[in-house]
Scaffold this motif. Structure first.
Motif, short mmCIF file in Angstrom:
data_model
loop_
_atom_site.label_atom_id
_atom_site.label_comp_id
_atom_site.label_asym_id
_atom_site.label_seq_id
_atom_site.Cartn_x
_atom_site.Cartn_y
_atom_site.Cartn_z
N THR A 62 0.83 -1.20 0.00
CA THR A 62 0.00 0.00 0.00
C THR A 62 0.87 1.25 0.00
N PHE A 63 0.62 2.15 -0.97
CA PHE A 63 1.35 3.42 -1.08
C PHE A 63 0.35 4.57 -0.97
N ASP A 64 0.88 5.76 -0.70
CA ASP A 64 0.03 6.95 -0.66
C ASP A 64 -0.36 7.42 -2.05
N ASN A 65 0.47 7.11 -3.06
CA ASN A 65 0.25 7.59 -4.41
C ASN A 65 0.85 6.59 -5.39
N ALA A 66 0.30 6.55 -6.61
CA ALA A 66 0.84 5.62 -7.61
C ALA A 66 2.17 6.08 -8.17
N SER A 85 -4.33 -0.21 -8.18
CA SER A 85 -5.72 0.18 -7.99
C SER A 85 -5.86 0.98 -6.70
N LEU A 86 -6.96 1.70 -6.59
CA LEU A 86 -7.26 2.47 -5.38
C LEU A 86 -7.83 1.55 -4.31
N THR A 87 -7.59 1.93 -3.05
CA THR A 87 -8.23 1.21 -1.95
C THR A 87 -9.72 1.55 -1.91
N GLU A 126 -3.30 0.51 -3.78
CA GLU A 126 -2.84 -0.86 -3.58
C GLU A 126 -2.10 -1.33 -4.83
N VAL A 127 -0.88 -1.77 -4.63
CA VAL A 127 -0.06 -2.25 -5.73
C VAL A 127 0.22 -3.73 -5.52
N LYS A 128 -0.23 -4.55 -6.46
CA LYS A 128 0.01 -5.99 -6.37
C LYS A 128 1.31 -6.33 -7.10
N LEU A 129 2.15 -7.08 -6.43
CA LEU A 129 3.44 -7.45 -6.97
C LEU A 129 3.50 -8.95 -7.20
#
Length: 429
Positions: A51-55, A79-81, A88-91
């Motif tokens: 989870t990041f604050d910004n993409a 995608s946004l939470t 939310e960034v899926k790795l």
């Protein structure tokens, strides 16, 4: 022999279960696809969510995950939470690195905010950011909180001692984890930066909490009871009495990350290590670069504001009006044209082999009179004495002096015509 019937050989047709060589290519391709699918299921990597604050420009299948300079995964989805406040960034992480996916592992972005102190982050201006994974201890997990830049590492020593600093200016650029330095050595870490409002006084303040590391301060002897507070307090009291102050700084100046620097300030007013809610407070001073440059800029702006621009403009317009009035006067134009013709006549006269003194003297006097007429015309145009106008162009005053000099030359040649041949001779008393 003739009565014997010849028997024919008959071929037997057998049907095989193999469909033929022409089908070997698609069957082989199907086998490879099945093998790749099985391999993908068994070695497809581990899915984790950060989870990041910004993409910050991250893109699926384009943003890499790096571990010590080696690619170990990539972004599969951004995608946004549900609340829309985070990303939310899926790795997809290589299965061989599954052992590093623990609660103490950190994920941060390199290049989300270009940092001049980290040249590697500047390439993100063109290529976009990349995710860096730093392994840590803990229990296995697949959910992490990411950061927009590399977190500052705290000193790797024993217990720290907490202090407080209050800065007068804005400290919003100072982040948790920023370095605390003394004479270029890292001696602690910023652990808290917040905005505080005092309802009693109606004032805002920005308390910054520091965690100082005693061994990094040069204190090698550990106290018997393990309590560093008395020793560090005594050290700071002595240094503060000699001018030690906390100030905001950036490295490189103006463009680097913010930090807290403990510096000795020459001529600093008397101060002491005070206490607030049980936490010692280190006195602060203005920033050495940001505040100083801001003050310089304010001084320059103030000097510009103090310039009498309006008055200067009015004077320029007044002078321009006078010049326009003079240049548009027909008398001035006639006089100047007469002077030009007179000067041309003087040149022709001087070029003659045998000087004709009388015509030359007459011409000089006529030129002087023309110059006087030009000044008189200016006098009538401006409604005053041309020689007494302080705001007349210097050309008119020089014109008056020229007329006087030409008249003096005419008088001299009238008395000494031989001067055109022999030159001017000193007059005997």
């Amino acid at each position: 022999m003739s009565g014997t019937r010849q028997q024919r050989t008959q071929a037997e047709v057998r049907r095989s279960v193999w469909p033929g060589w022409i089908w070997s290519v698609p069957i082989a391709a199907l086998g490879v696809a099945i093998w790749l699918g099985i391999r993908g299921l068994t070695h497809g990597g581990e899915s984790v969510t950060v989870t990041f604050d910004n993409a910050y420009g991250m893109d699926a299948s384009d943003t890499k995950v790096m571990l010590r300079g080696v690619k170990v995964g990539e972004v599969s989805d951004v995608s946004l939470t549900d609340d829309g406040k985070h990303v939310e960034v899926k790795l997809k992480i290589d299965s061989d690195e599954k052992k590093y996916l623990r609660s103490g592992t950190k994920f941060f972005l390199r290049g989300a905010q270009p940092d001049f102190s980290d040249p590697a982050s500047l390439k993100a201006l063109v290529a976009g950011p990349e995710i860096v994974m730093e392994p840590g201890p803990g229990t296995p997990t697949d959910h992490f909180n990411g950061a927009d830049r590399k977190p500052a590492l705290p000193p790797e020593h024993g217990p720290t001692v907490t202090y407080l600093v209050r800065f007068d200016g804005a400290v919003g650029a100072l982040k948790d984890g920023a370095a605390v330095e003394l004479r270029g050595f890292r001696v602690g870490t910023v652990t808290s930066v917040r905005l505080n409002y005092d309802a009693k006084t109606g004032t805002l303040s920005t308390p910054v909490q520091l965690a100082l590391d005693p061994p990094s301060l040069g204190m090698a002897t550990s106290p018997p009871n393990g309590d560093w507070r008395p020793a560090v307090d005594d050290m700071l009291k002595r240094l503060i009495a000699r001018g030690l102050r906390a100030r905001l700084a950036q490295d490189p100046p103006l463009v680097g990350p913010s930090k807290v620097s403990l510096d000795f300030v020459t001529g600093a007013p008397n101060a002491a290590l005070t206490e607030e809610n049980g936490v010692p407070v280190i006195p602060s001073t203005a920033s050495s670069n940001i505040d100083a440059m801001t003050a310089k800029a304010d001084q320059v702006i103030q000097k510009i504001d103090d310039l009498p621009i309006k008055e200067i403009g009015e004077q320029v317009r007044s002078i321009a009006a006078h010049i326009n009035a003079i240049s548009s006067s027909p008398q001035i134009k006639d006089s100047l044209m007469h002077i030009d013709r007179s000067v041309a006549q003087i040149d022709r006269t001087l070029q003659q082999v045998t000087p004709q003194i009388a015509p030359l003297v007459a011409q000089l006097r006529q030129t002087a009179n023309s110059a006087d007429q030009a000044v008189a015309a200016a006098n009538r145009t401006l409604g005053g004495d041309a020689t007494g106008q302080n705001d007349l162009p210097a050309a008119l005053r020089e014109l008056t002096d020229t007329a006087r000099s030409i008249r003096a030359l005419a008088d001299y040649l009238d008395r000494h015509p031989e001067a055109l041949i022999r030159g001017k001779q000193e007059e005997k008393p």
